[in-house]
Each structure stands twice: as structure tokens, then as C-alpha cells.
Scaffold this active site. Structure first.
Site, PDB file in Angstrom:
ATOM      1  N   HIS A 142       1.434  -1.178  -0.072  1.00 13.46           N
ATOM      2  CA  HIS A 142      -0.212  -0.250  -0.213  1.00 13.46           C
ATOM      3  C   HIS A 142       0.802   1.032  -0.208  1.00 13.46           C
ATOM      4  O   HIS A 142       1.930   1.657   0.466  1.00 13.46           O
ATOM      5  CB  HIS A 142      -1.119  -0.211   1.278  1.00 13.46           C
ATOM      6  CG  HIS A 142      -2.177   1.136   1.454  1.00 13.46           C
ATOM      7  ND1 HIS A 142      -1.819   2.765   1.625  1.00 13.46           N
ATOM      8  CD2 HIS A 142      -2.934   0.946   1.441  1.00 13.46           C
ATOM      9  CE1 HIS A 142      -2.485   3.258   2.148  1.00 13.46           C
ATOM     10  NE2 HIS A 142      -3.833   2.603   1.619  1.00 13.46           N
TER      11      HIS A 142
ATOM     12  N   ASP B  26       2.951  -4.073   7.546  1.00 21.87           N
ATOM     13  CA  ASP B  26       2.152  -3.254   7.844  1.00 21.87           C
ATOM     14  C   ASP B  26       1.155  -4.445   8.054  1.00 21.87           C
ATOM     15  O   ASP B  26       0.727  -5.472   7.616  1.00 21.87           O
ATOM     16  CB  ASP B  26       1.629  -2.370   6.512  1.00 21.87           C
ATOM     17  CG  ASP B  26       0.941  -2.245   5.871  1.00 21.87           C
ATOM     18  OD1 ASP B  26      -0.274  -2.703   6.873  1.00 21.87           O
ATOM     19  OD2 ASP B  26       0.848  -1.477   4.894  1.00 21.87           O
TER      20      ASP B  26
ATOM     21  N   GLN C 257      -4.095  -5.142   6.235  1.00 24.18           N
ATOM     22  CA  GLN C 257      -5.348  -6.420   6.606  1.00 24.18           C
ATOM     23  C   GLN C 257      -4.748  -7.834   7.149  1.00 24.18           C
ATOM     24  O   GLN C 257      -5.735  -8.847   6.625  1.00 24.18           O
ATOM     25  CB  GLN C 257      -4.867  -6.491   4.802  1.00 24.18           C
ATOM     26  CG  GLN C 257      -5.337  -5.173   4.291  1.00 24.18           C
ATOM     27  CD  GLN C 257      -6.854  -4.539   4.309  1.00 24.18           C
ATOM     28  OE1 GLN C 257      -7.561  -5.247   4.299  1.00 24.18           O
ATOM     29  NE2 GLN C 257      -6.972  -3.950   3.997  1.00 24.18           N
TER      30      GLN C 257
ATOM     31  N   LYS D  92     -10.165  -0.841  10.002  1.00 25.80           N
ATOM     32  CA  LYS D  92     -10.461  -2.240   9.580  1.00 25.80           C
ATOM     33  C   LYS D  92     -10.337  -3.860  10.570  1.00 25.80           C
ATOM     34  O   LYS D  92     -10.760  -4.235  10.205  1.00 25.80           O
ATOM     35  CB  LYS D  92      -8.586  -2.554   8.960  1.00 25.80           C
ATOM     36  CG  LYS D  92      -9.350  -1.268   7.548  1.00 25.80           C
ATOM     37  CD  LYS D  92      -7.439  -2.061   7.233  1.00 25.80           C
ATOM     38  CE  LYS D  92      -7.256  -0.454   6.364  1.00 25.80           C
ATOM     39  NZ  LYS D  92      -8.064   0.274   4.822  1.00 25.80           N
TER      40      LYS D  92
ATOM     41  N   CYS E  42      -5.159   2.661  -3.710  1.00 26.41           N
ATOM     42  CA  CYS E  42      -3.518   2.659  -2.986  1.00 26.41           C
ATOM     43  C   CYS E  42      -2.251   1.759  -3.229  1.00 26.41           C
ATOM     44  O   CYS E  42      -1.699   1.652  -1.808  1.00 26.41           O
ATOM     45  CB  CYS E  42      -3.575   3.508  -1.352  1.00 26.41           C
ATOM     46  SG  CYS E  42      -4.650   4.072  -0.821  1.00 26.41           S
TER      47      CYS E  42
HETATM   48  N1  PLP Z   1      -1.541  -0.888   4.807  1.00 31.04           N
HETATM   49  C1  PLP Z   1      -2.799  -1.548   3.501  1.00 31.04           C
HETATM   50  C2  PLP Z   1      -2.542  -3.067   3.629  1.00 31.04           C
HETATM   51  C3  PLP Z   1      -3.974  -1.282   3.778  1.00 31.04           C
HETATM   52  O1  PLP Z   1      -4.825  -1.494   3.560  1.00 31.04           O
HETATM   53  C4  PLP Z   1      -4.216   0.054   3.857  1.00 31.04           C
HETATM   54  C5  PLP Z   1      -5.591   1.168   4.027  1.00 31.04           C
HETATM   55  O2  PLP Z   1      -5.965   0.390   2.727  1.00 31.04           O
HETATM   56  C6  PLP Z   1      -3.277   1.023   5.113  1.00 31.04           C
HETATM   57  C7  PLP Z   1      -1.486   0.656   4.729  1.00 31.04           C
HETATM   58  C8  PLP Z   1      -3.473   2.396   5.792  1.00 31.04           C
HETATM   59  O3  PLP Z   1      -4.734   2.228   6.334  1.00 31.04           O
HETATM   60  P1  PLP Z   1      -4.596   3.639   7.094  1.00 31.04           P
HETATM   61  O4  PLP Z   1      -5.454   4.748   6.327  1.00 31.04           O
HETATM   62  O5  PLP Z   1      -5.862   3.578   8.414  1.00 31.04           O
HETATM   63  O6  PLP Z   1      -3.302   4.370   7.886  1.00 31.04           O
END
Ligand code: PLP
Length: 413
Positions: free
Chosen positions: A129, A206, A209, A232, A370
Site C-alpha cells: 500500500h 503492515d 489487512q 478495518k 492505493c
Molecule cells: N496498509 C494496507 C495494506 C492497507 O490496506 C491500508 C488501508 O487500506 C493501509 C495500510 C492504510 O491504513 P490507514 O488508512 O488506516 O492508515
């Protein structure tokens, strides 16, 4: 209603538990398949937040009055809940943040600045992401370090041979997602972390997910940092957590300056507060922490193992149904996967797919999610993505396929 896996996986009862599911969109009962973006909140999370707001809300820490003490207690209890949820040894290792993005920026700008110098390397994967790419790009351009990409393979797995070969003493940080938000790939963090450690690199995971779908144990993963977001995992937005190993957190400089992160301030010098407060400048998202803990209670009452098993079944059923559908292509076929599937319909732009599906009451996400490097890898501009949560069942997949057929006939595909 007692909440357990049996109750939770009964779609009708789930509609009682999650108020947003009790509505119709376009004259159809809502089917919500956009869980990878944000999950819907169960009544018990909304109730916990409301009850806290009504009787215990005040600012946290340093208050002697009753409301402040109640708020502090609830806030710190939430930290304990988060620590237990991911298997952290101590709640001192849990830093409350706005979400995964903020957590990753925090690590890049504190540990990153400490660990990385000119000529060093930071490795990120091609499936990240943007929030696990851009902070490292910023760090590299600031320090003169090199950002190295762990490439994807056609199946949507990481090319681990390239990864193992590219690791060297110059590698200072490896930042990878546990589960891809586009392909659903579940990366072998344990194995990757072990190799990274052998060259002395720190491993940043990260977990945006993975936390909502798999039982996570940060110690077993063997990583140094793990970041995730409450919105999430059935909690509120603007709230999340960063877990870091205590010795690393101790050694890191603070990120933002202000109230709470200090022990004492004087013009002759300022002393930082202890962990985790050193990283929590200013008034935090207090109700958010309460909501996050309530969401974790919700998930734990159902059970992370049944959730993972159930969502795996749904994912496989959805993939098979999509693959069986003419003119539909599924992106990737990763070895291990969780909760997310991206697809394309020949001749229909993903945004048009999303709109027709919405008219049919089926919420999916469309776009680049993203994760533009993944789009570039597969040579597509955007995809449609269905992602599953505890309230989905097989009838939602039928509705998805019916809606896809409506889109195909609408666009004469
Ligand atoms: N990393 C992953 C794999 C994501 O799917 C997302 C959000 O879709 C993020 C990071 C960013 O999360 P946040 O917008 O809650 O900071």
C-alpha cells in the site's frame, strides 16, 4: 444476544448486530464487500463508545477528578486489550496512533532516521500500500539511502529468491505487508523476518489487512514493528496502534513534540516521558481507543480462528465463482491468501462496475486501492475488489455474481 462464531456467522442475526447492514441500497438489502477499506461497526462497539462518552469522557492522564480518572482507566485498559490481542509482552510496547499510515510514518521518521544512512538500503515489496512505500521513499531521499523493491511474481506472491539474494549488511529495514490489500496474498513474514534479522535489518510489518482476519502473534512473527488500524477491525476510524519491541522503542527519539510526551520541560532542556507516552504527543483519540478495545472484544468473542477459517471458505468460494464467470478475470493466484479478491471485467471500466454493483446493493471498492505499483505490474489502471468480513456469507457471493451479470448485460459484454 451472546456472540459466538455460530451467532456471528448467521447472516440474519448479523444484521441485528451490525446496524448499517439493516438498510437497503437501490432497493436491495445491502451486501457489504468493502471490508478491506473499512469494516462496519457492530452495535456493541457503538454502544461502548456512547456509554464512555456519556459517563466517563474527559481528558486522560494527570487529571485528579473522577471523570479524568475514569477516562484514563478506560484508555489504558484499551492499551492492555490491544497488547493482548497481538501477543505483545507489555502494553508499554503499544503506541496509540491514528492508524497504520501514521504508525509507519512514525517508524520511518524515528527508527528509520536512526538506523539508515547514505548508501544503506530499505527494502519494501512491490505489493505494498502507498503508506508502506512513501514514508520510506521520503526517508531514503532525506538520508541518501536506496529504496529496493522485492518484486512480485505473476501469481501475486513475492519473489523470495530475489529477496533472499538482495539482503545484505547494507539492508537496514525491511517493510512488508502481512496481507496484501489488493491480491489478498499472505506473506511468509516468519521466514522473511528470520532472513532480515540474519543481516541485522529491522522488520516492519503492515498489519492493516491481517489483524482483522488472522490471529496475530507479533512475537511469533519475529518482526520488530507491527502496525494496524481500528477501522478495518470493526472499530472507529482515526485510531490504530503501533507495536514495537521495547528496546527499539526505548532507543528511538520521540516523533512529535508537545504535551504528554515529556517528563519535564525547561528552556535549559526537556526530558522525554517513558514508553509509550514518549510517542503520544497531545490529546489522543480517547473514545477511539475505547472503540478499538470494544471491537477487539467483539472479534475475540467470535474467535479469530473461526473467523479465519470462515473467511478462507468465503474467499475460495468467491474466487471460484468469479473464475467461472465469462469475461471476468481474477488478479493473481497467491499461494496463501486471506479475505481479498480483485477482479476485472473485460470491456467494463472498474468504476462502471462499481456503480452498477452499487445500484444492485453490492458495495465493492474500485480503483488502484492505493497500490499503484501492483496496477503497474499487471498493466491495469484499476480493479474491482471484494473483501470479506465476519458478517458475510455465501448468499453475498451469489449477490455479487448476480450484480456482475447485470453489469455485463448492461454494458453488453
Ligand atoms: N496498509 C494496507 C495494506 C492497507 O490496506 C491500508 C488501508 O487500506 C493501509 C495500510 C492504510 O491504513 P490507514 O488508512 O488506516 O492508515
Amino acid at each position: 444476544m451472546t456472540l459466538d462464531a455460530k451467532t456471528a456467522f448467521d447472516a440474519l442475526r448479523m444484521r441485528e448486530i451490525v446496524p448499517a447492514l439493516r438498510q437497503e441500497i437501490g432497493g436491495h438489502p445491502l451486501v457489504y464487500l468493502d471490508n478491506a477499506a473499512s469494516t462496519l461497526r457492530p452495535q456493541q462497539v457503538l454502544d461502548a463508545q456512547n456509554a464512555f462518552e456519556e459517563s466517563s469522557y474527559s481528558n486522560v492522564h494527570r487529571g485528579v477528578h473522577t471523570l479524568s480518572q475514569r477516562a484514563t482507566q478506560a484508555f489504558e485498559d484499551a492499551r492492555e486489550t490491544v497488547a493482548r490481542f497481538i501477543g505483545a509482552t507489555s502494553s508499554n510496547e503499544i503506541v496509540f496512533v491514528r492508524g497504520t499510515t501514521e504508525a509507519l510514518n512514525l517508524v520511518a521518521q524515528t527508527h528509520g532516521r536512526q538506523a539508515v544512512s547514505e548508501g544503506d538500503q530499505v527494502m519494501v515489496s512491490e505489493m505494498e500500500h502507498h503508506s508502506n512505500i512513501v514514508p520510506w521513499q521520503m526517508l531514503c531521499s532525506e538520508t541518501g539511502a536506496q529504496l529496493v523493491k522485492i518484486p512480485l511474481t505473476e501469481s501475486g506472491d513475492l519473489d523470495l529468491d530475489v529477496y533472499h539474494e538482495a539482503l545484505s549488511e547494507r539492508t537496514k529495514i525491511v517493510a512488508i505487508s502481512h496481507v496484501s490489500n489488493v491480491l489478498g496474498t499472505k506473506n511468509p513474514i516468519e521466514e522473511m523476518a528470520q532472513s532480515a534479522r540474519s543481516v541485522g535489518a529491522t522488520v516492519v510489518v503492515d498489519g492493516a489487512q491481517s489483524a482483522p482476519h488472522l490471529g496475530v502473534d507479533v512475537e511469533a512473527l519475529g518482526c520488530d514493528f507491527y502496525a494496524f488500524s481500528a477501522h478495518k477491525l470493526y472499530g472507529p476510524s482515526g485510531m490504530g496502534a503501533l507495536w514495537g519491541k521495547q528496546d527499539l522503542l526505548e532507543a528511538m527519539p520521540p516523533w512529535q513534540g508537545g504535551g504528554s510526551m515529556i517528563r519535564s520541560v525547561s528552556f535549559s532542556g526537556t526530558e522525554w516521558n517513558e514508553l509509550p507516552y514518549k510517542f503520544e504527543a497531545g490529546t489522543p483519540n480517547i473514545t477511539g481507543a475505547v472503540g478499538m478495545a470494544a471491537a477487539i472484544d467483539f472479534l475475540e468473542a467470535i474467535g479469530l480462528e473461526p473467523i479465519a477459517a470462515r473467511e478462507a471458505e468465503l474467499l475460495e468460494a468467491a474466487r471460484s465463482a468469479l473464475l467461472a464467470e465469462s469475461s471476468v478475470q481474477v488478479l493473481g493466484d497467491p499461494k496463501q491468501r486471506a479475505s481479498v479478491v480483485s477482479f476485472l471485467i473485460d470491456g467494463i471500466h472498474a468504476h462502471d462496475v462499481g456503480q452498477v454493483l452499487d445500484q444492485e446493493g453490492v458495495a465493492v471498492r474500485v480503483g488502484h486501492h492505493c497500490a499503484q505499483p501492483i496496477m503497474e505490474f499487471y498493466g491495469v489502471a484499476s480493479t474491482s475488489r471484494a473483501s470479506f468480513g465476519v458478517y458475510n456469507d455465501a448468499s453475498d457471493i451469489d449477490r455479487l455474481i448476480d450484480a456482475i451479470r447485470t453489469a455485463k448485460s448492461f454494458f453488453a459484454v
